[in-house]
Motif scaffolding. Structure first.
Motif, PDB file in Angstrom:
ATOM      1  N   GLU A  12       1.014  -0.448  -0.164  1.00 44.85           N
ATOM      2  CA  GLU A  12      -0.495   0.028   0.122  1.00 44.85           C
ATOM      3  C   GLU A  12       0.968   1.205   0.146  1.00 44.85           C
ATOM      4  O   GLU A  12       1.929   1.292   0.429  1.00 44.85           O
ATOM      5  CB  GLU A  12      -0.901  -0.345   1.526  1.00 44.85           C
ATOM      6  CG  GLU A  12      -1.883  -1.086   1.668  1.00 44.85           C
ATOM      7  CD  GLU A  12      -2.794  -0.861   3.000  1.00 44.85           C
ATOM      8  OE1 GLU A  12      -2.501  -1.047   3.732  1.00 44.85           O
ATOM      9  OE2 GLU A  12      -3.465   0.086   3.005  1.00 44.85           O
ATOM     10  N   ASP A  45      -1.356  -1.089  -4.104  1.00 44.37           N
ATOM     11  CA  ASP A  45      -2.953  -1.735  -3.293  1.00 44.37           C
ATOM     12  C   ASP A  45      -3.314  -0.243  -3.476  1.00 44.37           C
ATOM     13  O   ASP A  45      -3.159   0.705  -2.188  1.00 44.37           O
ATOM     14  CB  ASP A  45      -3.155  -2.418  -2.248  1.00 44.37           C
ATOM     15  CG  ASP A  45      -4.638  -3.324  -1.803  1.00 44.37           C
ATOM     16  OD1 ASP A  45      -5.001  -1.631  -2.104  1.00 44.37           O
ATOM     17  OD2 ASP A  45      -4.431  -3.531  -1.220  1.00 44.37           O
ATOM     18  N   VAL A  47      -6.292   0.638  -3.242  1.00 43.13           N
ATOM     19  CA  VAL A  47      -8.006   0.131  -2.708  1.00 43.13           C
ATOM     20  C   VAL A  47      -7.742   2.068  -1.881  1.00 43.13           C
ATOM     21  O   VAL A  47      -9.674   2.168  -1.691  1.00 43.13           O
ATOM     22  CB  VAL A  47      -8.241  -1.275  -2.628  1.00 43.13           C
ATOM     23  CG1 VAL A  47      -9.622  -0.632  -1.268  1.00 43.13           C
ATOM     24  CG2 VAL A  47      -7.976  -1.857  -3.122  1.00 43.13           C
ATOM     25  N   GLN A  48      -7.846   2.314  -1.024  1.00 41.29           N
ATOM     26  CA  GLN A  48      -7.574   2.906   0.554  1.00 41.29           C
ATOM     27  C   GLN A  48      -7.230   4.597  -0.750  1.00 41.29           C
ATOM     28  O   GLN A  48      -8.168   5.324  -0.137  1.00 41.29           O
ATOM     29  CB  GLN A  48      -7.182   2.988   1.331  1.00 41.29           C
ATOM     30  CG  GLN A  48      -8.189   1.755   2.973  1.00 41.29           C
ATOM     31  CD  GLN A  48      -7.829   2.243   3.676  1.00 41.29           C
ATOM     32  OE1 GLN A  48      -7.495   3.019   4.747  1.00 41.29           O
ATOM     33  NE2 GLN A  48      -8.196   1.496   4.377  1.00 41.29           N
ATOM     34  N   ALA A  73     -10.549  -0.214  -5.775  1.00 42.18           N
ATOM     35  CA  ALA A  73     -11.944  -0.022  -5.455  1.00 42.18           C
ATOM     36  C   ALA A  73     -12.397   0.868  -4.436  1.00 42.18           C
ATOM     37  O   ALA A  73     -12.259   2.076  -4.726  1.00 42.18           O
ATOM     38  CB  ALA A  73     -12.031  -1.607  -4.423  1.00 42.18           C
ATOM     39  N   LYS A  74     -12.992   0.739  -3.313  1.00 43.34           N
ATOM     40  CA  LYS A  74     -13.483   1.752  -2.634  1.00 43.34           C
ATOM     41  C   LYS A  74     -14.439   2.761  -3.857  1.00 43.34           C
ATOM     42  O   LYS A  74     -15.403   2.968  -3.911  1.00 43.34           O
ATOM     43  CB  LYS A  74     -13.014   1.630  -1.630  1.00 43.34           C
ATOM     44  CG  LYS A  74     -12.723   1.547  -0.727  1.00 43.34           C
ATOM     45  CD  LYS A  74     -12.209   1.777   0.553  1.00 43.34           C
ATOM     46  CE  LYS A  74     -11.715   0.539   1.473  1.00 43.34           C
ATOM     47  NZ  LYS A  74     -12.397  -0.637   1.995  1.00 43.34           N
TER      48      LYS A  74
HETATM   49  C1  LIG Z   1      -5.862  -1.408   1.165  1.00 49.82           C
HETATM   50  C2  LIG Z   1      -6.970  -2.243   1.022  1.00 49.82           C
HETATM   51  N1  LIG Z   1      -6.597  -3.202   0.081  1.00 49.82           N
HETATM   52  C3  LIG Z   1      -8.206  -3.885  -0.006  1.00 49.82           C
HETATM   53  C4  LIG Z   1      -9.423  -4.725   0.611  1.00 49.82           C
HETATM   54  C5  LIG Z   1      -9.922  -5.433   0.547  1.00 49.82           C
HETATM   55  O1  LIG Z   1     -10.424  -4.458  -0.699  1.00 49.82           O
HETATM   56  P1  LIG Z   1     -12.098  -5.356  -1.103  1.00 49.82           P
HETATM   57  O2  LIG Z   1     -13.212  -5.946   0.177  1.00 49.82           O
HETATM   58  O3  LIG Z   1     -12.625  -4.818  -2.291  1.00 49.82           O
HETATM   59  O4  LIG Z   1     -11.529  -7.189  -1.358  1.00 49.82           O
HETATM   60  C6  LIG Z   1      -8.983  -3.213   1.531  1.00 49.82           C
HETATM   61  C7  LIG Z   1     -10.133  -2.714   2.612  1.00 49.82           C
HETATM   62  O5  LIG Z   1     -10.893  -2.794   3.275  1.00 49.82           O
HETATM   63  C8  LIG Z   1      -8.363  -2.169   1.665  1.00 49.82           C
HETATM   64  O6  LIG Z   1      -8.740  -1.545   2.387  1.00 49.82           O
END
Ligand SMILES: Cc1ncc(COP(=O)(O)O)c(C=O)c1O
Length: 210
Positions: A12, A45, A47-48, A73-74
């Motif tokens: 991350e 990653d 996602v956040q 995502a998110k």
């Molecule tokens: C940094 C990070 N990566 C991955 C995920 C998981 O994502 P998903 O629920 O879309 O698999 C999260 C979920 O909180 C996250 O915060």
């Protein structure tokens, strides 16, 4: 830990759930160099951190590092359920059309939501807003007696010398929704449309509870 047997390194660019840890100076660049030396992919990653959270479209921009793959995502579809993976170079050829499917993947409704979200982020200048208001949030939080305040844009973590779970419950009673990622750590990730007045209220409530 990385050697020629390593396929990929996942990181991350700012650790979220761990308590908002921003890597030092050229940590990500060094990770990139190590991956290149060993023939491993660098997978970020986001996602956040993606879609303006850290005051850039993607947190990787703070480091200048170009990963092979980015996981998203998110915020991508403004809260509707969606995830995506971006790849470049040889990693983009690993999956070909039809190799990887799922029942709802790439549904038109969600994709329309993602396109609309991207338009709104751009039109309302939410990335710049995240940088500006994030700086304000961090400076206001720094006035509290926290042991440490960390963050980039509207992604702020603080360590406190108190029971953060109970602080979160008490804040909720006052209408302020925050999150503790550890016994002594709070994470503040307000919506990118948060106002200065709302930030003031959050800081005021945390201050009162401390
Ligand atoms: C940094 C990070 N990566 C991955 C995920 C998981 O994502 P998903 O629920 O879309 O698999 C999260 C979920 O909180 C996250 O915060």
């Amino acid at each position: 830990a990385v050697n020629s047997e390593t396929g990929a390194v996942f990181l991350e660019p700012v650790q979220g759930e761990a308590g908002v840890y921003v890597p030092d100076g050229d940590y990500l660049k060094t990770a990139r160099d190590i991956c290149d030396d060993q023939g491993a992919l660098l997978i970020l990653d986001e996602v956040q951190t993606g879609f303006g959270r850290t005051g850039r479209w993607f947190a990787k921009e703070h480091s200048g590092v170009v990963p092979d793959v980015i996981c998203l995502a998110k915020a991508i579809a403004g809260g509707l359920p969606m995830g995506a993976m971006l790849a470049r170079g040889s990693s983009s050829e690993a999956f070909r059309k039809g190799d990887h499917g799922s029942t709802f993947a790439g549904g038109p409704l969600i994709c329309a939501a993602a396109l609309a979200t991207i338009d709104v982020i751009r039109e309302e200048k939410l990335v710049e807003r995240s940088e500006d208001l994030g700086r304000y949030l961090k400076s206001e939080i720094e006035k509290l007696k926290a042991q440490e305040v960390r963050g980039l844009g509207l992604m702020v973590g603080l360590d406190l010398n108190c029971d953060c779970k109970s602080l979160v419950e008490k804040a909720l009673q006052k209408g302020v929704l925050i999150n503790n990622t550890g016994e002594h750590t709070l994470r503040l990730i307000p919506p990118l449309v948060v106002t200065k007045e709302e930030i003031d209220r959050v800081v005021e409530v945390i201050g009162e509870l401390l």
